[in-house]
Design an enzyme around this catalytic site. Structure first.
Site, mmCIF file in Angstrom:
data_model
loop_
_atom_site.group_PDB
_atom_site.id
_atom_site.type_symbol
_atom_site.label_atom_id
_atom_site.label_comp_id
_atom_site.label_asym_id
_atom_site.label_seq_id
_atom_site.Cartn_x
_atom_site.Cartn_y
_atom_site.Cartn_z
ATOM 1 N N SER A 28 -63.525 -18.081 5.897
ATOM 2 C CA SER A 28 -63.608 -17.247 7.026
ATOM 3 C C SER A 28 -64.003 -17.975 8.278
ATOM 4 O O SER A 28 -64.249 -17.092 9.144
ATOM 5 C CB SER A 28 -64.700 -16.447 6.476
ATOM 6 O OG SER A 28 -65.696 -16.823 6.010
ATOM 7 N N ASN A 115 -75.323 -13.880 0.527
ATOM 8 C CA ASN A 115 -75.222 -12.522 0.667
ATOM 9 C C ASN A 115 -76.129 -11.917 1.521
ATOM 10 O O ASN A 115 -75.732 -10.809 2.468
ATOM 11 C CB ASN A 115 -75.492 -11.895 -0.778
ATOM 12 C CG ASN A 115 -74.499 -12.491 -1.818
ATOM 13 O OD1 ASN A 115 -73.614 -13.247 -1.423
ATOM 14 N ND2 ASN A 115 -74.620 -12.190 -3.062
ATOM 15 N N THR A 160 -54.030 24.168 29.890
ATOM 16 C CA THR A 160 -54.197 24.259 28.380
ATOM 17 C C THR A 160 -52.630 24.059 27.923
ATOM 18 O O THR A 160 -51.676 24.589 28.735
ATOM 19 C CB THR A 160 -54.747 25.620 28.103
ATOM 20 O OG1 THR A 160 -54.015 26.740 28.437
ATOM 21 C CG2 THR A 160 -56.116 26.140 28.573
ATOM 22 N N HIS A 161 -52.298 23.342 26.893
ATOM 23 C CA HIS A 161 -51.093 23.219 26.475
ATOM 24 C C HIS A 161 -50.189 22.703 27.681
ATOM 25 O O HIS A 161 -48.768 22.623 27.519
ATOM 26 C CB HIS A 161 -50.453 24.777 26.153
ATOM 27 C CG HIS A 161 -51.218 25.425 24.926
ATOM 28 N ND1 HIS A 161 -51.115 25.185 23.810
ATOM 29 C CD2 HIS A 161 -52.109 26.341 25.336
ATOM 30 C CE1 HIS A 161 -51.917 26.272 23.004
ATOM 31 N NE2 HIS A 161 -52.302 27.126 24.152
ATOM 32 N N SER A 282 -41.607 -3.462 37.894
ATOM 33 C CA SER A 282 -40.512 -3.729 36.656
ATOM 34 C C SER A 282 -39.712 -5.095 37.072
ATOM 35 O O SER A 282 -39.420 -5.385 38.185
ATOM 36 C CB SER A 282 -39.696 -2.432 37.153
ATOM 37 O OG SER A 282 -38.462 -2.534 36.388
ATOM 38 N N LYS A 288 -40.545 0.320 40.982
ATOM 39 C CA LYS A 288 -41.369 0.971 40.102
ATOM 40 C C LYS A 288 -42.893 0.592 40.275
ATOM 41 O O LYS A 288 -43.213 -0.547 40.662
ATOM 42 C CB LYS A 288 -41.105 0.527 38.631
ATOM 43 C CG LYS A 288 -39.802 1.211 38.156
ATOM 44 C CD LYS A 288 -40.001 2.585 37.886
ATOM 45 C CE LYS A 288 -40.829 3.127 36.641
ATOM 46 N NZ LYS A 288 -40.284 2.436 35.507
ATOM 47 N N ASN A 290 -45.892 0.689 37.538
ATOM 48 C CA ASN A 290 -46.201 1.045 36.050
ATOM 49 C C ASN A 290 -47.701 0.969 35.656
ATOM 50 O O ASN A 290 -48.231 0.066 36.025
ATOM 51 C CB ASN A 290 -45.450 0.235 35.073
ATOM 52 C CG ASN A 290 -43.942 0.211 35.397
ATOM 53 O OD1 ASN A 290 -43.261 1.196 35.789
ATOM 54 N ND2 ASN A 290 -43.380 -0.983 34.979
ATOM 55 N N GLU A 295 -51.765 2.663 30.050
ATOM 56 C CA GLU A 295 -51.156 2.621 28.683
ATOM 57 C C GLU A 295 -51.629 1.690 27.740
ATOM 58 O O GLU A 295 -51.646 2.197 26.392
ATOM 59 C CB GLU A 295 -49.737 2.491 28.875
ATOM 60 C CG GLU A 295 -48.804 3.460 29.812
ATOM 61 C CD GLU A 295 -47.513 2.683 30.563
ATOM 62 O OE1 GLU A 295 -46.646 3.412 31.085
ATOM 63 O OE2 GLU A 295 -47.083 1.557 30.202
ATOM 64 N N TYR A 322 -72.469 -7.412 -4.080
ATOM 65 C CA TYR A 322 -71.557 -8.175 -3.154
ATOM 66 C C TYR A 322 -70.329 -8.687 -3.888
ATOM 67 O O TYR A 322 -70.286 -9.012 -5.158
ATOM 68 C CB TYR A 322 -72.297 -9.404 -2.787
ATOM 69 C CG TYR A 322 -71.416 -10.071 -1.784
ATOM 70 C CD1 TYR A 322 -71.412 -9.559 -0.320
ATOM 71 C CD2 TYR A 322 -70.422 -11.239 -1.920
ATOM 72 C CE1 TYR A 322 -70.481 -10.253 0.478
ATOM 73 C CE2 TYR A 322 -69.595 -11.992 -0.985
ATOM 74 C CZ TYR A 322 -69.671 -11.216 0.105
ATOM 75 O OH TYR A 322 -68.806 -11.982 1.183
ATOM 76 N N GLN A 327 -65.698 -10.088 2.698
ATOM 77 C CA GLN A 327 -65.524 -10.889 3.889
ATOM 78 C C GLN A 327 -64.424 -10.211 4.832
ATOM 79 O O GLN A 327 -64.444 -10.564 6.073
ATOM 80 C CB GLN A 327 -64.873 -12.061 3.002
ATOM 81 C CG GLN A 327 -64.326 -13.256 4.131
ATOM 82 C CD GLN A 327 -64.015 -14.659 3.457
ATOM 83 O OE1 GLN A 327 -65.111 -15.181 2.914
ATOM 84 N NE2 GLN A 327 -62.862 -14.890 3.530
#
Length: 468
Positions: A28, A115, A160-161, A282, A288, A290, A295, A322, A327
């Site tokens: 690990s 542990n 709303t909606h 773009s 554009k 963006n 996003e 444990y 891990q």
């Protein structure tokens, strides 16, 4: 450091080294090296306690402490060589300690196990992550409050909606998110109280026969108290799940704000414009701009929620105490914390640098018969109609306005009286969007004076802060 054929910390039981695949699945160190500072802090506290309790000599404790300080410097300077054969951060540190100070290093692991060591490390790391996120979220709140104060009277459509519902102000909208992030901070701080208990000294699972002082190590590491049950101390990961749950909820709030940012910055809405710092172009369409940062904030909510789900599935069937399954607790915690911190900071930047188009907001606020509820309320208040009757009358007036392709204020009084004869010219006073928002003076309402007062209160609360 040369890589041994068998692990020096458990190799006495084995005659040969592990298969390469076993080493690959077992190691690990590729991700838990991030725990190095927590691991070294825990080891220093443990060594000091062992000396104070007469379990190891003061000389050995001093050598251990100095050696650990050297290792910390090596790691932070980039000069430390991590070994996959040594599995994890604990063994890597201890092996290097043995190279630095010799046999005294072997006394460090007295009265503890990996542990309780790893459980302690992860709690220290999560605690620090919570504190860092608290500062980031406070900065985001500050950005939202700034916007709320600057645009307390800027009328915009409330939805709303995703349909135009009633006019609100941009400042009111910003404070809604500030309130969400305040609850996120509160959730994090509440989780922090359960994180802040020390597993150190629980050893493998049953405690230890050495006369250790767990309260001393807990205090040295800033924990509130030692955990009361040794089995629970090494096997509990609900603190990590709770942290991830708080992260997931916060990420959904960020995603909602990011989604609105994407919508608002589109040509179809035009409510805001993102700065160049948080937009991209773009490769083919030169016009554009963006909203990629927004996003990506929206998208990263998925991986944060996924981290919570993933760890919950790992833990759901594990018997005490444990198991190596645990891990798998670190990568989702690290990834979620990193992703959330990045998203919060990016959102703070977007909010601070965006340009708000007040004219476009104001024009959109009157669309979709947004003051219809104000008209219904006026009919109740001024004409004494039951609300359901007022609702019916208003609906009929909306239908009439649609037929004439005007808004409610565009109807003549005579047209309105054809639906409800008792209407008077005073009705036009409630049909403007500015009158609508100004009338919403109830607690938590969108009236500009309310928004200014709420922003001032939020800023004052932010200045006081919340002690960890």
């Amino acid at each position: 450091m040369s890589e041994p054929k068998t692990n020096i910390l458990w190799g006495g039981r084995f005659a040969a080294g592990p298969d390469a695949l076993m080493e690959a699945i077992n190691a690990s160190i590729g991700f838990d090296r991030r725990l190095y500072a927590c691991d070294i802090a825990g080891s220093k506290a443990h060594a000091a306690m062992l000396a104070d309790c007469g379990i190891i000599s003061e000389e050995d404790a001093a050598a251990i402490g100095q050696g650990l300080d050297t290792i910390l410097q090596e790691i932070e300077s980039g000069g430390f060589e991590f070994s996959a054969a040594l599995e994890d951060i604990h063994m890597n540190v201890e092996a290097r300690l043995a190279e630095l100070i010799g046999p005294a290093a072997g006394r460090l692991h007295t009265a503890r196990s990996r542990n309780d060591q790893v459980a302690t490390d992860l709690r220290l790391w999560v605690r620090a992550a919570i504190d860092g996120l608290d500062g980031d979220l406070a900065d985001l709140q500050s950005a939202l409050i700034d916007r709320a104060e600057a645009h307390a009277g800027a009328v915009m459509p409330g939805f709303t909606h995703l349909q135009s519902a009633q006019p609100v102000t941009f400042g009111h909208h910003m404070l809604a998110y500030a309130a969400m992030f305040e609850r996120d901070r509160a959730r994090m701080q509440d989780a922090r109280r359960r994180v802040n208990e020390s597993p150190l000294g629980a050893a493998a699972l049953a405690g230890t026969s050495f006369p250790i002082d767990r309260a001393q190590t807990a205090a040295a590491l800033g924990f509130d108290r030692p955990m009361a049950n040794s089995l629970d101390a090494v096997s509990a990961r609900d603190f990590a799940l709770e942290f991830l749950a708080a992260c997931a909820i916060c990420a959904t709030h960020l995603s909602r704000l990011a989604e609105e940012t994407v919508l608002w910055s589109s040509a179809q809405f035009g409510f805001v414009a993102l700065s160049d710092s948080f937009s991209t172009g773009s490769s083919i369409m030169p016009q554009k701009r963006n909203p990629d940062a927004a996003e990506l904030v929206r998208a990263k909510a998925g991986r944060i929620v996924g981290a919570l789900t993933g760890l919950a599935v790992v833990m759901k069937g594990l018997p005490l105490a444990y198991s190596k399954d645990m891990q798998e607790d670190k990568e989702p915690v690290f990834d979620a914390a990193d992703s959330l911190a990045l998203c919060v900071r990016a959102m703070s930047g977007m909010i601070r640098e965006m340009t708000v188009n007040g004219d476009r907001l104001r024009a959109a606020a009157g669309a979709g018969f947004a003051t219809a509820t104000d008209l219904a309320d006026w009919l109740v208040r001024e004409l004494g109609l039951p609300f359901r009757e007022a609702h019916r009358v208003t609906g009929a007036l909306v239908k009439l306005a649609e037929a004439h392709d005007v808004d409610l204020a565009g109807l003549s009084l005579e047209q309105m009286q054809g639906v409800e004869p008792r209407l008077t010219g005073a009705v036009f006073d409630v049909l403007s969007v500015h009158s609508s928002v100004a009338s919403r003076t109830s607690l938590g309402g969108t009236a500009p004076d309310n928004v200014r007062a709420a922003a001032a209160a939020a800023r004052a609360a932010l200045a006081v802060g919340r002690a960890p």
